[in-house]
Scaffold this motif. Structure first.
Motif, PDB file in Angstrom:
ATOM      1  N   CYS A  62       0.795  -1.828   0.033  1.00 18.15           N
ATOM      2  CA  CYS A  62       0.377   0.082   0.104  1.00 18.15           C
ATOM      3  C   CYS A  62       0.949   1.661   0.247  1.00 18.15           C
ATOM      4  O   CYS A  62       0.330   2.522  -0.890  1.00 18.15           O
ATOM      5  CB  CYS A  62      -0.621  -0.495   1.265  1.00 18.15           C
ATOM      6  N   GLY A  63       1.841   0.977   0.512  1.00 21.17           N
ATOM      7  CA  GLY A  63       2.993   1.945   0.563  1.00 21.17           C
ATOM      8  C   GLY A  63       4.180   2.202   1.133  1.00 21.17           C
ATOM      9  O   GLY A  63       4.685   1.007   1.104  1.00 21.17           O
ATOM     10  N   PRO A  89      -2.707   5.208  -4.785  1.00 22.97           N
ATOM     11  CA  PRO A  89      -3.795   6.410  -5.246  1.00 22.97           C
ATOM     12  C   PRO A  89      -5.118   5.383  -4.862  1.00 22.97           C
ATOM     13  O   PRO A  89      -5.990   6.620  -3.903  1.00 22.97           O
ATOM     14  CB  PRO A  89      -3.742   6.490  -6.816  1.00 22.97           C
ATOM     15  N   ASN A  90      -5.353   4.685  -4.485  1.00 19.59           N
ATOM     16  CA  ASN A  90      -6.474   3.649  -3.847  1.00 19.59           C
ATOM     17  C   ASN A  90      -6.506   3.991  -2.481  1.00 19.59           C
ATOM     18  O   ASN A  90      -7.406   3.411  -2.216  1.00 19.59           O
ATOM     19  CB  ASN A  90      -6.490   2.453  -4.843  1.00 19.59           C
ATOM     20  N   GLU A  91      -4.563   3.545  -1.740  1.00 18.71           N
ATOM     21  CA  GLU A  91      -5.031   3.676  -0.528  1.00 18.71           C
ATOM     22  C   GLU A  91      -5.103   4.568   0.814  1.00 18.71           C
ATOM     23  O   GLU A  91      -4.552   4.485   1.749  1.00 18.71           O
ATOM     24  CB  GLU A  91      -4.074   2.497  -0.169  1.00 18.71           C
ATOM     25  N   GLN A  94      -6.149   7.296   4.917  1.00 23.42           N
ATOM     26  CA  GLN A  94      -6.615   6.312   5.203  1.00 23.42           C
ATOM     27  C   GLN A  94      -5.635   6.123   6.045  1.00 23.42           C
ATOM     28  O   GLN A  94      -5.521   5.802   6.956  1.00 23.42           O
ATOM     29  CB  GLN A  94      -6.662   4.809   4.652  1.00 23.42           C
ATOM     30  N   GLY A  95      -4.487   7.155   6.634  1.00 17.99           N
ATOM     31  CA  GLY A  95      -3.733   6.858   7.231  1.00 17.99           C
ATOM     32  C   GLY A  95      -2.964   6.273   7.164  1.00 17.99           C
ATOM     33  O   GLY A  95      -1.703   6.177   8.211  1.00 17.99           O
ATOM     34  N   ILE A  96      -2.342   5.613   6.474  1.00 22.15           N
ATOM     35  CA  ILE A  96      -1.715   4.944   6.012  1.00 22.15           C
ATOM     36  C   ILE A  96      -0.007   5.683   5.400  1.00 22.15           C
ATOM     37  O   ILE A  96       1.385   5.197   6.240  1.00 22.15           O
ATOM     38  CB  ILE A  96      -1.701   4.509   4.498  1.00 22.15           C
ATOM     39  N   GLY A  97      -0.338   7.202   5.102  1.00 23.23           N
ATOM     40  CA  GLY A  97       1.087   7.685   5.208  1.00 23.23           C
ATOM     41  C   GLY A  97       1.208   8.158   6.683  1.00 23.23           C
ATOM     42  O   GLY A  97       2.968   7.807   7.019  1.00 23.23           O
TER      43      GLY A  97
END
Length: 153
Positions: A62-63, A89-91, A94-97
């Motif tokens: 995802c990243g 881009p699709n993720e 959602q707080g992943i970064g």
């Protein structure tokens, strides 16, 4: 824990390199995808710097976020750097970064690093919310960027 060391999942390197090339090729003029893949092989070596950390959800990439020695040839006196913070881009949103950045900051702290640096063309507000402060607004490879730092101790 969704954040993992790329060393444990080296089969994701080519995908990351492709994502990074698409996103930031303009900041690395003349660098080909093949050159980027070759350079990113350093992330698979045992030293902490450089390292890339990846976010996986159900095995899906995802990243990423990395810690590297230096990221701007105009600021070689500043080191080390948070770099390659990227979320598919699709993720996004959602707080992943945030999770990736905080994970690198914590790992750096555990490796006795007191300050990290980064530059960003468009995400200064995101980093400010995570405790980073602007050092300068400048042009880098003809792109306006904000150079930032964060104290970890």
């Amino acid at each position: 824990m969704p954040v993992h060391d790329l060393r444990d999942y080296p089969h994701h390197l080519d995908t990351l390199a492709s994502w990074h090339q698409k996103e930031w090729a303009h900041l690395n003029p003349g660098q080909t995808l093949e050159q980027r893949i070759f350079k990113m092989q350093d992330y698979l070596k045992p030293d902490f710097i450089p390292s890339t950390f990846i976010y996986l959800r159900d095995g899906k990439l995802c990243g990423s976020a990395a810690i590297i020695e230096s990221d701007m040839d105009t600021h070689t006196e500043l080191r080390p750097w948070l770099a390659s913070v990227y979320v598919s881009p699709n993720e996004r949103r959602q707080g992943i970064g945030r999770i990736l950045v905080e994970s690198v900051m914590e790992r750096a702290r555990h490796n006795d690093i007191s300050t990290l640096y980064l530059y960003t063309p468009d995400q200064a507000n995101f980093y400010r919310k995570l405790g980073w402060r602007a050092i300068a607004d400048e042009s880098y490879h003809d792109t306006p960027v904000t150079t930032m730092s964060v104290r970890l101790v």
